[in-house]
Scaffold this motif. Structure first.
Motif, mmCIF file in Angstrom:
data_model
loop_
_atom_site.group_PDB
_atom_site.id
_atom_site.type_symbol
_atom_site.label_atom_id
_atom_site.label_comp_id
_atom_site.label_asym_id
_atom_site.label_seq_id
_atom_site.Cartn_x
_atom_site.Cartn_y
_atom_site.Cartn_z
ATOM 1 N N ASP A 647 96.601 -17.527 70.725
ATOM 2 C CA ASP A 647 96.259 -18.389 71.859
ATOM 3 C C ASP A 647 96.740 -19.810 71.564
ATOM 4 N N VAL A 648 97.799 -20.232 72.271
ATOM 5 C CA VAL A 648 98.347 -21.581 72.105
ATOM 6 C C VAL A 648 98.434 -22.291 73.451
ATOM 7 N N LYS A 649 97.581 -21.934 74.374
ATOM 8 C CA LYS A 649 97.650 -22.550 75.687
ATOM 9 C C LYS A 649 97.261 -24.020 75.615
ATOM 10 N N ASN A 650 97.734 -24.775 76.606
ATOM 11 C CA ASN A 650 97.416 -26.202 76.740
ATOM 12 C C ASN A 650 97.832 -26.999 75.510
ATOM 13 N N ASN A 651 99.084 -26.818 75.103
ATOM 14 C CA ASN A 651 99.709 -27.640 74.077
ATOM 15 C C ASN A 651 100.941 -28.303 74.689
ATOM 16 N N GLN A 652 101.910 -28.687 73.861
ATOM 17 C CA GLN A 652 103.129 -29.335 74.346
ATOM 18 C C GLN A 652 104.365 -28.591 73.852
ATOM 19 N N LEU A 653 104.258 -27.269 73.798
ATOM 20 C CA LEU A 653 105.351 -26.448 73.307
ATOM 21 C C LEU A 653 106.507 -26.446 74.307
ATOM 22 N N THR A 654 107.695 -26.703 73.799
ATOM 23 C CA THR A 654 108.898 -26.663 74.646
ATOM 24 C C THR A 654 109.775 -25.470 74.337
ATOM 25 N N SER A 655 109.477 -24.769 73.235
ATOM 26 C CA SER A 655 110.241 -23.569 72.876
ATOM 27 C C SER A 655 109.376 -22.691 71.986
ATOM 28 N N LEU A 656 109.807 -21.435 71.867
ATOM 29 C CA LEU A 656 109.097 -20.465 71.041
ATOM 30 C C LEU A 656 110.046 -19.915 69.985
ATOM 31 N N PRO A 657 109.553 -19.713 68.758
ATOM 32 C CA PRO A 657 110.429 -19.097 67.754
ATOM 33 C C PRO A 657 110.715 -17.641 68.105
ATOM 34 N N GLN A 658 111.964 -17.235 67.938
ATOM 35 C CA GLN A 658 112.328 -15.855 68.246
ATOM 36 C C GLN A 658 111.549 -14.862 67.401
ATOM 37 N N GLU A 659 111.092 -15.317 66.228
ATOM 38 C CA GLU A 659 110.382 -14.419 65.313
ATOM 39 C C GLU A 659 109.073 -13.882 65.901
ATOM 40 N N LEU A 660 108.554 -14.517 66.945
ATOM 41 C CA LEU A 660 107.347 -13.970 67.575
ATOM 42 C C LEU A 660 107.593 -12.568 68.115
ATOM 43 N N GLY A 661 108.823 -12.256 68.405
ATOM 44 C CA GLY A 661 109.172 -10.924 68.881
ATOM 45 C C GLY A 661 108.953 -9.842 67.844
ATOM 46 N N GLN A 662 108.696 -10.228 66.574
ATOM 47 C CA GLN A 662 108.439 -9.251 65.512
ATOM 48 C C GLN A 662 106.976 -8.815 65.464
ATOM 49 N N LEU A 663 106.140 -9.454 66.242
ATOM 50 C CA LEU A 663 104.699 -9.174 66.198
ATOM 51 C C LEU A 663 104.372 -7.945 67.044
ATOM 52 N N GLN A 664 104.690 -6.780 66.511
ATOM 53 C CA GLN A 664 104.572 -5.551 67.286
ATOM 54 C C GLN A 664 103.130 -5.111 67.530
ATOM 55 N N ASN A 665 102.166 -5.703 66.822
ATOM 56 C CA ASN A 665 100.758 -5.383 67.069
ATOM 57 C C ASN A 665 100.085 -6.384 67.998
ATOM 58 N N LEU A 666 100.852 -7.366 68.466
ATOM 59 C CA LEU A 666 100.273 -8.393 69.315
ATOM 60 C C LEU A 666 99.861 -7.801 70.661
ATOM 61 N N GLN A 667 98.615 -8.059 71.051
ATOM 62 C CA GLN A 667 98.076 -7.552 72.314
ATOM 63 C C GLN A 667 97.895 -8.645 73.360
ATOM 64 N N GLU A 668 97.599 -9.877 72.917
ATOM 65 C CA GLU A 668 97.390 -10.986 73.849
ATOM 66 C C GLU A 668 98.140 -12.217 73.350
ATOM 67 N N LEU A 669 98.900 -12.826 74.248
ATOM 68 C CA LEU A 669 99.588 -14.073 73.950
ATOM 69 C C LEU A 669 99.328 -15.036 75.106
ATOM 70 N N HIS A 670 98.667 -16.140 74.819
ATOM 71 C CA HIS A 670 98.277 -17.106 75.855
ATOM 72 C C HIS A 670 99.160 -18.343 75.725
ATOM 73 N N LEU A 671 99.994 -18.558 76.742
ATOM 74 C CA LEU A 671 100.957 -19.656 76.734
ATOM 75 C C LEU A 671 100.738 -20.633 77.882
ATOM 76 N N GLN A 672 99.674 -20.493 78.644
ATOM 77 C CA GLN A 672 99.467 -21.345 79.812
ATOM 78 C C GLN A 672 99.420 -22.813 79.400
ATOM 79 N N GLY A 673 99.865 -23.681 80.313
ATOM 80 C CA GLY A 673 99.755 -25.110 80.088
ATOM 81 C C GLY A 673 100.739 -25.670 79.081
ATOM 82 N N ASN A 674 101.890 -25.025 78.902
ATOM 83 C CA ASN A 674 102.954 -25.522 78.030
ATOM 84 C C ASN A 674 104.246 -25.645 78.843
ATOM 85 N N PRO A 675 105.071 -26.665 78.589
ATOM 86 C CA PRO A 675 106.336 -26.830 79.328
ATOM 87 C C PRO A 675 107.443 -25.939 78.766
#
Length: 695
Positions: A647-675
């Motif tokens: 959960d990283v919602k409501n931050n100031q993220l402008t990009s995501l590392p491609q390595e997040l795509g390796q998280l094959q057990n990830l069930q929830e990813l919260h990105l709301q409130g980021n540009p």
């Protein structure tokens, strides 16, 4: 908009209005189909129905309401004029007990099939939404209100000061958590328990139905464990003791629904709802009765009175002999039973006086009812053999200010609860209870540690929560067998170094005090596993906390911490670290050494970056970083093989590392409130098709 009808002020005609509590109820008609889960993802929403209309109190129950209810039920309760319009916080268990007694007392005037109860979660959300759930989300109080720590937030406002929702319910929207009746299940687990979302079914009204069964069987003991066991056998389900709290706010600081233990306090409303009839053949199932506990009969309260007016004469006391059996059909026994079954404490005490006047001669049924009143037994010298075997005694919410000296006769007593009374001191005789292991003094008027407690060397559990404690005596260090020490919701500004002498201490709860520092001696507690110091004023932590090698849960949220000592990285047993709602600008790299950590909560801080070493947390399941100032995430987060929630919602993220795509057990990813560029999010969706990504 649905027009509400059949509103009334509880209770209706048939009872003395001068004695009745003035609680205004609003009628909510049946719904047809409506959507549960407003504000959640489409995957987490589901359709349900409200098949029967119900009444729900217009306001949360206040101190004034609770006082009136207590008086109506013959309870002794003191009303604080200062807080009379503030929400009254009460445990799930106590509310259910109250509703049971209301149903018994008002049976003749209630609509057929309707019973007082806590509101079902489906009913609560329907009343909250008032036909338009999405609009309800846009009509919330200011978000900063949620920053106040629990339970301080409930003490910070009077009910009815904001606009009601379209159906007239006040204070139902925003962050305020209210008890619901339901056993807690996480969304979307409720799909596996569809009976949680409907009005029909034994499971969803498991407790209400079984309490009614117990009442009809004259088995008044409210034994949560026994009811749990009964339902587990009946439904092949294992129920917990955790029930649902609801709020109108989804996201941000709360997910809109959380759980608490059935004895923890929270805000609530009174509901009058239809409970489906149950199979009367189930009455053959006998819920175990706790013979060594006070039963529901003891809920008819009385205040110990040491005046001579109501005492038996000396001659009768001198001639008192042990209980002797007399004929079961005697008029004498019948009259005694009628008195003992009365709602009037004076009648109950009269029954004891008559038994003494008859030299302690009565039948076994009378003996059983006498045993429901342990303190009166001690006072009048009846059923002393039974009293000498009691190991657990519950004297909660009796309006008691003192205990009789005869209390010392309970030499087998191991557990004593005096929760929510008016004790400011304890009798010296208490120190003679050498078998006592657990003492619950929560919700009384102790300003400091009662000195009598220090003599209880067998004590393993002690709760002094919600007493207004302003200091804690160093004598606390003498309780060498203490395993659990609960000091939450007081006014402590410091704790003595002698706490470090409690070598067996496992659980230390200092939640909601005024602590500005912790003594380094806490690091000397070799068995401490649970440390909760949330909702204080801590600006730093002693490095010695890193010596707590048994610590599994560390709760530091809602303080004034600006940094963490690197020694926290030495806590090799730590499983959960909660550091949200502080002023942290960075995290120490040493946190990457916490190889047992499965949950890290660092939301609502001022973090601008994360240490790369977080990628070493191979057992991490949940990482909560919402409402910070992060501009990027380290690629090393992609090395967390077990991560399920990020959960990283409501931050100031402008990009995501491609390595997040390796998280094959990830069930929830919260990105709301980021540009973030939508293309990056969609690319990540393609790599993680099983993950719910909120953006």
């Amino acid at each position: 908009m649905i027009e509400l009808q059949k509103n009334f002020t509880f209770p209706e005609d048939g009872l003395d209005a001068a004695e009745a509590p003035n609680i205004e109820m609003l009628w909510v008609p049946p719904s047809g189909v409506f959507e549960m889960g407003v504000g959640k993802t489409d995957k987490e929403k589901f359709d349900t129905t409200i098949s029967h209309g119900f009444w729900l109190s217009k306001y949360p129950v206040t101190h004034s309401h609770w006082h009136a209810l207590s008086q109506f039920m013959n309870h002794d309760n003191i009303l604080s004029e200062v807080h009379k319009n503030y929400p009254y916080l009460q445990s799930w268990e106590s509310i259910v007990r109250l509703c049971l007694h209301l149903n018994i007392k008002m049976e003749a005037v209630l609509p057929e099939g309707y019973h007082f109860s806590l509101v079902k979660e489906t009913q609560w959300e329907y009343a909250h939404n008032a036909s338009d759930g999405e609009q309800a989300l846009n009509a919330l109080p200011k978000e900063e209100d949620a920053r106040l720590g629990y339970p301080d937030y409930y003490r910070s406002w009077e009910v009815g000061q904001e606009e009601p929702n379209p159906w007239g319910f006040y204070d139902i929207r925003g962050y305020r958590m209210e008890w619901c009746f339901d056993v807690f299940q996480e969304y979307p687990d409720s799909y596996n328990y569809p009976h949680l979302c409907n009005e029909a079914g034994v499971f969803e009204d498991w407790c209400a139905n079984n309490i009614l069964k117990a009442y009809l069987m004259d088995a008044y003991d409210f034994d949560v464990e026994a009811i749990d066991a009964y339902n587990a056998q009946k439904l092949d389900e294992v129920l917990t003791h955790h029930f649902t709290l609801r709020t109108g706010k989804w996201g941000g600081e709360t997910s809109g629904r959380i759980y608490r233990h059935y004895r923890e306090p929270a805000m609530f409303r009174i509901c009058l709802r239809k409970i489906e009839p149950f199979d009367r053949s189930d009455l053959a199932v006998i819920l175990p009765k706790k013979r060594r506990y006070l039963s529901f009969k003891e809920e008819l309260p009385w205040q110990y009175n040491n005046s001579t007016d109501s005492s038996p004469d000396d001659a009768a006391m001198n001639n008192l002999v042990p209980h002797q059996e007399v004929a079961d059909n005697s008029d004498y026994n019948t009259k005694i039973l009628q008195l003992l079954q009365s709602d009037d404490p004076a009648n109950v005490e009269l029954a004891f006086q008559l038994c003494v006047a008859h030299n302690g001669v009565y039948n076994s049924e009378v003996a059983l009812y006498l045993q429901f009143h342990v303190l009166l037994c001690l006072r009048y010298g009846l059923e002393l053999d039974y009293c000498s075997t009691i190991t657990e005694l519950n004297l909660e919410e009796k309006g008691l200010k003192s205990l009789p000296p005869e209390f010392v006769q309970l030499q087998a007593l191991e557990e004593l609860s005096l929760w929510n009374n008016h004790f400011a001191s304890l009798p010296p005789e208490l120190s003679k209870l050498k078998a006592l292991k657990s003492l619950n003094l929560e919700g009384n008027l102790f300003g400091s540690l009662p000195i009598e407690i220090v003599e209880l060397q067998t004590l393993e559990g002690l709760s002094l929560a919600a007493n207004g404690l302003i200091n804690l005596s160093p004598e606390i260090g003498k309780l060498q067998n203490l395993v659990a020490l609960i000091l939450e919701s007081n006014a402590l500004t410091s704790i003595p170094p002698e706490l470090g002498q409690l070598q067996n201490l496992f659980d230390l709860n200092l939640d909601t005090n005024r602590l500005t520092s912790l003594p380094p001696e806490l690091g000397q507690l070799p068995n401490l596993a649970l440390l909760d110091v949330r909702n204080n004023q801590l600006s730093d932590l002693p490095a010695e906390l890193g010596q707590l090698q048994a610590l599994t849960h560390l709760v530091l949220s809602n303080n004034q911490l600006q940094d963490l000592p690197p020694e926290l990285g030495q806590l090799q047993a730590l499983e959960e670290l909660i550091i949200g709602d502080n002023s942290l600008t960075s995290l120490p790299p040493e946190l990457g050494q916490l190889q047992s950590l499965d949950a890290l909560y660092a939301e609502n801080n001022q973090l601008t970056s994360l240490p790369l070493e977080l990628g070493q947390l191979q057992n991490l399941f949940e990482l909560h970083l919402s409402n910070n100032q992060l501009t990027n995430l380290p690629a090393e987060l992609g090395q967390l093989p077990l991560l399920k929630v990020l959960d990283v919602k409501n931050n100031q993220l402008t990009s995501l590392p491609q390595e997040l795509g390796q998280l094959q057990n990830l069930q929830e990813l919260h990105l709301q409130g980021n540009p973030l560029p939508p293309s990056e999010v969609e690319a990540l969706r393609a790599k993680l098709p099983e993950c719910t990504i909120n953006f």
